[in-house]
Every structure is written in C-alpha cells, then in structure tokens.
Write an enzyme that holds these catalytic residues in place. Structure first.
Site, short mmCIF file in Angstrom:
data_model
loop_
_atom_site.label_atom_id
_atom_site.label_comp_id
_atom_site.label_asym_id
_atom_site.label_seq_id
_atom_site.Cartn_x
_atom_site.Cartn_y
_atom_site.Cartn_z
N ASP A 47 0.84 -1.19 0.00
CA ASP A 47 0.00 0.00 0.00
C ASP A 47 0.88 1.25 0.00
O ASP A 47 2.00 1.22 0.54
CB ASP A 47 -0.90 0.03 1.24
N PRO A 48 0.41 2.36 -0.56
CA PRO A 48 1.22 3.58 -0.61
C PRO A 48 1.78 4.01 0.75
O PRO A 48 2.92 4.46 0.83
CB PRO A 48 0.24 4.62 -1.17
#
Length: 303
Positions: A47-48
């Site tokens: 995930d970012p």
C-alpha cells in the site's frame, strides 16, 4: 522486425526499503530509470502508506518474480483500537467507534483465531477486481462493494507491544494474498472495539530482509545512472534461495538453454519437485525434476 527495448540489459534483484507515501509502481519506475534498465517489475504490492521490503526485479530476474510473490512474508503493524474506517487504515473515514478497550490477554486469545488456514475478506478499498474493475475504484464512486472471502495461511500472529490502551503492535507471518488491513478490521470486530491499521511495515519477503538487504530510495537517487549503483544489485539467483538447486551437466546445459529437458546432478531431490539448475555458477533454468533431468518452465539468459 521487433523493436529493441530501450535501456541496459541488466539483471538482478534490488531490495528497496520503501518509504511511506509512494505507490509500488512509482518505486519500480524510479529504480528502472536510475539503472537505465530495459525491464523491471516487483514481487508483491505494498500500500502507498506502507513501508519495508519491496523486491524489485531487473531483466532476467523478472522471471523469478512469481517465486517471491508466492513466498512467505512477515509484517509488523500497529492497530488503532476503538474506531473502524471505510478503508481499514488511517487514511479512511471513521465509520464506527467504541469506548471498549480489550486487555492484553483478551487480544492474545483473539489472535489464535487468525492463525492457520483462514478465510479473509479483502478491504473494499483494494485492487481486487470485480467484473473487470478494481474494487477501490468502485468504492470511491460510492458503490456498495461486496467481496468474496479468500483463503489465507497465517503461520504466526503475535502481540509484540502495547504502547497504550488505544494501540497494539502485531507481527504476522503469512502466505500469499494476505491483507493486513483485513486482519486489523476483523480483530477489532472480534474484540468488540473496532480497529484499523495505523502503520504497516513488511520486514521480510521470502529470502529478502529489510534490515539485511534493504536499500533506500535516497541511496538510489545519489548513485543514479552511475556504475556504483550496480553494487546494490543482488544476483538473479537470490530470488531462488528458497528453492533446491541442482547442477546441469555440460550436455544438459546446452539442452536447457534451448528450452529442452536436460540432465542434471541432484542429491536428495524428489521426482516431480520444482528446482532450479545452475551451470558454471549461474542460474540456467527453473523446472521440474524427473528421472535425472530438469524439464524447464523458465530459462535464463545470463551470458
């Protein structure tokens, strides 16, 4: 005539210690540019806002990506208790709250229910496809996203710290396809207090470890487009560390290079086992061992 890909024919693995705030694709693109590589990919999206191991493959190493993607992985993450969000992490909108706070013993007891072969529903804001569209795109458009539960093997899930009543730090070792955000969400529901991920870090993935192998993007940027950058590369063979190695005979090497079954020297290898063959110290092929021969499914060109 096929167009030649732009960039260098360079092969190997780079273990990026991904910073928060970047997508996995953005990291790969930066690495590809820095090495001026003609081919790059990664083994397992983060995930970012997550940090830690993002294994980036260059050139022929991309052929070993599936073996890292399928490998066991370990995560350390902090769960915020008392609130659920629509994204199951800190970035989402709070959709439910609770004043209940479980004890350490209650948390440890609940964790047992998430170990072994479990079924897990991915977060609505995830890259899972529904009728050809990403779930997060549908969720952002306000559609009611219904995702089916998926199997996940969790080898271990431990309580490692309780900094305060509202937060708990967990460490999980699991197989392919695990969503840490779903663990946080479901644990909160099981404890009757709600929960979401505040912080997430992948500490190792298959043979790659953040502490031992990790390279920062700052280090990459400092040496970008210089010969010194290549010193960070791990060999293609590093992506095969969890698989048994056999050695090709000279005649077998010739056959394997052409994609045909070739004779190998193996000890203690079972019939039908997936192995990789080396010749003169370099990875040659991955395939199935049968009666003294390797039947290749992937052949490397590392000459």
């Amino acid at each position: 005539m096929a167009r030649k890909k732009k960039g260098r024919d360079i092969s190997g693995w780079l273990v990026i210690d991904k910073p928060a705030g970047m997508t996995s694709t953005a990291v790969v693109n930066k690495v590809k540019w820095a090495f001026n590589a003609n081919k790059a990919g990664h083994a397992g999206t983060l995930d970012p806002d997550a940090t830690g191991v993002l294994a980036v493959a260059l050139g022929e190493a991309t052929k070993t990506v599936p073996y890292i993607t399928d490998a066991m992985k370990a995560y350390e993450f902090t769960v915020t208790l008392g609130a659920a969000t629509n994204t199951d992490d800190e970035e989402g909108q709070v959709i439910a709250t609770s004043a209940n706070r479980p004890t350490d013993d209650e948390i440890k007891e609940a964790l047992f229910g998430f170990v072994g072969d479990i079924m897990q529903v991915p977060p609505k804001f995830s890259a899972v496809k529904i009728d050809g569209q990403r779930a997060y795109k549908l969720a952002r458009d306000g559609e009611d996203v219904e995702l089916a539960a998926r199997p996940l093997f969790v080898e271990e899930l431990l309580l490692v710290d309780r900094p305060d009543a509202d937060h708990v730090v967990l460490e999980m070792t699991c197989g392919k396809g695990g969503y840490v955000r779903s663990i946080a969400r479901d644990l909160g529901e099981k404890l009757g207090c709600h929960g979401h991920v505040q912080r997430l870090r992948r500490i190792w993935s298959g043979p790659f470890d953040a502490a031992e192998d990790g390279v920062t993007l700052e280090q990459i940027e400092e040496r970008a487009r210089t010969p010194e950058l290549d010193e960070f590369l791990l060999p293609v063979e590093a992506g095969l560390d969890d698989m048994t190695e056999v050695t090709a005979t000279p005649e077998g090497a010739v056959r394997l290079k052409n994609g045909n079954p070739g004779m190998v020297i193996a000890s203690g290898v079972e019939y039908g086992e997936e192995v990789w063959a080396s010749y003169e110290g370099k990875a040659l092929a991955v395939g199935t061992f049968k009666s003294g021969n390797l039947h290749p499914v992937r052949v490397f060109n590392l000459d």
